[in-house]
Motif scaffolding. Structure first.
Motif, mmCIF file in Angstrom:
data_model
loop_
_atom_site.group_PDB
_atom_site.id
_atom_site.type_symbol
_atom_site.label_atom_id
_atom_site.label_comp_id
_atom_site.label_asym_id
_atom_site.label_seq_id
_atom_site.Cartn_x
_atom_site.Cartn_y
_atom_site.Cartn_z
ATOM 1 N N LEU A 97 46.529 29.585 34.827
ATOM 2 C CA LEU A 97 45.171 29.928 35.220
ATOM 3 C C LEU A 97 44.669 31.039 34.319
ATOM 4 O O LEU A 97 45.451 31.754 33.690
ATOM 5 C CB LEU A 97 45.109 30.355 36.690
ATOM 6 N N ASP A 98 43.368 31.156 34.240
ATOM 7 C CA ASP A 98 42.735 32.278 33.554
ATOM 8 C C ASP A 98 42.352 33.282 34.620
ATOM 9 O O ASP A 98 41.810 32.922 35.668
ATOM 10 C CB ASP A 98 41.486 31.824 32.789
ATOM 11 N N TYR A 99 42.633 34.548 34.366
ATOM 12 C CA TYR A 99 42.450 35.611 35.340
ATOM 13 C C TYR A 99 41.588 36.708 34.735
ATOM 14 O O TYR A 99 41.772 37.087 33.584
ATOM 15 C CB TYR A 99 43.829 36.184 35.701
ATOM 16 N N ALA A 100 40.674 37.240 35.530
ATOM 17 C CA ALA A 100 39.921 38.442 35.163
ATOM 18 C C ALA A 100 39.551 39.177 36.434
ATOM 19 O O ALA A 100 39.084 38.561 37.396
ATOM 20 C CB ALA A 100 38.658 38.097 34.379
ATOM 21 N N GLN A 120 56.657 34.293 47.675
ATOM 22 C CA GLN A 120 56.012 34.770 46.455
ATOM 23 C C GLN A 120 56.880 34.464 45.240
ATOM 24 O O GLN A 120 58.046 34.817 45.198
ATOM 25 C CB GLN A 120 55.742 36.268 46.542
ATOM 26 N N ILE A 121 56.278 33.807 44.231
ATOM 27 C CA ILE A 121 56.980 33.525 42.974
ATOM 28 C C ILE A 121 56.411 34.331 41.817
ATOM 29 O O ILE A 121 56.922 34.275 40.706
ATOM 30 C CB ILE A 121 56.973 32.017 42.631
ATOM 31 N N GLY A 122 55.357 35.083 42.076
ATOM 32 C CA GLY A 122 54.773 35.921 41.035
ATOM 33 C C GLY A 122 53.572 36.667 41.550
ATOM 34 O O GLY A 122 53.049 36.376 42.625
ATOM 35 N N SER A 123 53.167 37.655 40.768
ATOM 36 C CA SER A 123 51.930 38.379 41.055
ATOM 37 C C SER A 123 51.418 38.935 39.737
ATOM 38 O O SER A 123 52.144 38.991 38.743
ATOM 39 C CB SER A 123 52.151 39.499 42.074
ATOM 40 N N TYR A 124 50.169 39.346 39.758
ATOM 41 C CA TYR A 124 49.585 39.900 38.537
ATOM 42 C C TYR A 124 48.382 40.759 38.923
ATOM 43 O O TYR A 124 47.679 40.464 39.889
ATOM 44 C CB TYR A 124 49.140 38.801 37.576
ATOM 45 N N ALA A 137 45.258 34.669 30.114
ATOM 46 C CA ALA A 137 45.924 33.424 30.507
ATOM 47 C C ALA A 137 47.245 33.767 31.184
ATOM 48 O O ALA A 137 48.049 34.520 30.639
ATOM 49 C CB ALA A 137 46.157 32.544 29.282
ATOM 50 N N LEU A 138 47.456 33.238 32.387
ATOM 51 C CA LEU A 138 48.684 33.464 33.139
ATOM 52 C C LEU A 138 49.374 32.131 33.377
ATOM 53 O O LEU A 138 48.716 31.093 33.464
ATOM 54 C CB LEU A 138 48.379 34.107 34.495
ATOM 55 N N SER A 139 50.703 32.179 33.513
ATOM 56 C CA SER A 139 51.463 30.964 33.795
ATOM 57 C C SER A 139 52.605 31.296 34.753
ATOM 58 O O SER A 139 53.265 32.323 34.608
ATOM 59 C CB SER A 139 52.018 30.380 32.495
ATOM 60 N N PHE A 140 52.813 30.423 35.724
ATOM 61 C CA PHE A 140 53.879 30.557 36.697
ATOM 62 C C PHE A 140 54.609 29.226 36.787
ATOM 63 O O PHE A 140 53.974 28.171 36.725
ATOM 64 C CB PHE A 140 53.308 30.942 38.073
ATOM 65 N N SER A 141 55.940 29.249 36.915
ATOM 66 C CA SER A 141 56.743 28.022 36.951
ATOM 67 C C SER A 141 57.536 27.929 38.240
ATOM 68 O O SER A 141 57.863 28.936 38.863
ATOM 69 C CB SER A 141 57.715 27.995 35.769
ATOM 70 N N GLN A 154 46.585 33.979 46.088
ATOM 71 C CA GLN A 154 45.924 34.774 47.113
ATOM 72 C C GLN A 154 45.713 36.202 46.653
ATOM 73 O O GLN A 154 46.561 36.795 45.992
ATOM 74 C CB GLN A 154 46.763 34.771 48.388
ATOM 75 N N LEU A 155 44.594 36.739 47.031
ATOM 76 C CA LEU A 155 44.264 38.131 46.792
ATOM 77 C C LEU A 155 45.234 39.008 47.560
ATOM 78 O O LEU A 155 45.474 38.802 48.744
ATOM 79 C CB LEU A 155 42.829 38.379 47.263
ATOM 80 N N LYS A 156 45.826 39.981 46.874
ATOM 81 C CA LYS A 156 46.741 40.916 47.528
ATOM 82 C C LYS A 156 46.134 42.300 47.660
ATOM 83 O O LYS A 156 46.641 43.132 48.389
ATOM 84 C CB LYS A 156 48.048 41.027 46.726
ATOM 85 N N ALA A 157 45.076 42.556 46.938
ATOM 86 C CA ALA A 157 44.449 43.876 46.936
ATOM 87 C C ALA A 157 43.681 44.100 48.229
ATOM 88 O O ALA A 157 43.245 43.152 48.867
ATOM 89 C CB ALA A 157 43.522 43.986 45.734
ATOM 90 N N PRO A 158 43.470 45.343 48.603
ATOM 91 C CA PRO A 158 42.848 45.638 49.893
ATOM 92 C C PRO A 158 41.359 45.333 50.001
ATOM 93 O O PRO A 158 40.925 44.835 51.011
ATOM 94 C CB PRO A 158 43.099 47.126 50.068
ATOM 95 N N ALA A 159 40.562 45.639 48.997
ATOM 96 C CA ALA A 159 39.104 45.509 49.147
ATOM 97 C C ALA A 159 38.476 45.219 47.798
ATOM 98 O O ALA A 159 37.774 46.033 47.226
ATOM 99 C CB ALA A 159 38.515 46.780 49.743
ATOM 100 N N THR A 160 38.724 44.033 47.265
ATOM 101 C CA THR A 160 38.321 43.757 45.898
ATOM 102 C C THR A 160 37.841 42.342 45.716
ATOM 103 O O THR A 160 37.875 41.531 46.622
ATOM 104 C CB THR A 160 39.507 43.949 44.949
ATOM 105 N N GLN A 161 37.516 42.070 44.491
ATOM 106 C CA GLN A 161 37.203 40.717 44.082
ATOM 107 C C GLN A 161 37.980 40.437 42.812
ATOM 108 O O GLN A 161 37.997 41.228 41.899
ATOM 109 C CB GLN A 161 35.702 40.583 43.824
ATOM 110 N N VAL A 162 38.644 39.314 42.770
ATOM 111 C CA VAL A 162 39.401 38.886 41.605
ATOM 112 C C VAL A 162 38.891 37.518 41.216
ATOM 113 O O VAL A 162 38.576 36.712 42.070
ATOM 114 C CB VAL A 162 40.912 38.819 41.916
ATOM 115 N N LEU A 163 38.803 37.253 39.941
ATOM 116 C CA LEU A 163 38.192 36.021 39.482
ATOM 117 C C LEU A 163 39.191 35.136 38.727
ATOM 118 O O LEU A 163 39.232 35.166 37.507
ATOM 119 C CB LEU A 163 37.011 36.345 38.558
ATOM 120 N N PRO A 164 39.989 34.339 39.415
ATOM 121 C CA PRO A 164 40.848 33.434 38.689
ATOM 122 C C PRO A 164 40.121 32.136 38.419
ATOM 123 O O PRO A 164 39.313 31.699 39.227
ATOM 124 C CB PRO A 164 42.010 33.200 39.644
ATOM 125 N N LYS A 165 40.390 31.497 37.330
ATOM 126 C CA LYS A 165 39.784 30.224 37.007
ATOM 127 C C LYS A 165 40.863 29.276 36.547
ATOM 128 O O LYS A 165 41.538 29.524 35.568
ATOM 129 C CB LYS A 165 38.745 30.375 35.908
#
Length: 167
Positions: A97-100, A120-124, A137-141, A154-165
């Motif tokens: 996925l692409d993450y920003a 959980q198999i990863g986080s970023y 660009a992120l990759s998980f296997s 899934q969003l892990k942060a407390p009060a944010t917005q994350v934009l994965p594509k």
């Protein structure tokens, strides 16, 4: 569908493009928040900045948000997405996925977790830019087991917005 002043579009449904929304708090409405090339997102200084998708990754992306300080609306919630994937026993699968992070967020407020069958198999996490989205660009296997596997971002942060594509 609701078109917001920020340019993002809220699609008030619980399934979109093969993905299910993650369950939300009872005071929120489960939605998919879609941004497009050329939309204007507010940065930490309160300026509206034109944002674009990662190069070569299409023209739209999903935002993950708990509805707090997201620049979208506290009425809608999109904390994560998930889907079942049919697997072959022993086969290796890669999810990319692409993450920003949203503009101006710290890495601590932009963390996502990637889960397989609830484990959980990863986080970023990465800080958001001030004048544009910093796509990565992120990759998980994972291994298949011959049965459907549940993949969740899934969003892990407390009060944010994350934009994965998804790429």
């Amino acid at each position: 569908m609701l078109d917001l002043t920020t340019g993002a579009i809220v699609i008030n449904i619980d399934q979109f493009s093969g993905w299910d929304g993650v369950e939300v708090r009872n005071t929120k409405h489960e939605s998919f928040i879609v941004w497009s090339n050329g939309d204007r997102m507010q940065n930490a200084a309160g300026r509206n900045i034109t944002v674009n998708a990662a190069q070569g990754a299409g023209e739209q992306w999903l935002a993950l948000t708990n509805g707090v300080n997201s620049g979208v609306s506290s009425y809608y919630d999109a904390p994560g997405i998930e889907r079942d994937i049919e697997t072959i026993d022993g086969a290796t699968y890669s999810f990319t996925l692409d993450y920003a992070a949203a503009l101006g967020l710290t890495a601590a407020n932009a963390r996502i977790g990637v889960y397989l069958d609830g484990i959980q198999i990863g986080s970023y996490a990465s800080a958001g830019g001030t004048n544009g989205l910093n796509w990565e660009a992120l990759s998980f296997s994972f291994k298949g087991n011959g049965r459907p596997r549940s993949l969740r971002i899934q969003l892990k942060a407390p009060a944010t917005q994350v934009l994965p594509k998804a790429r």
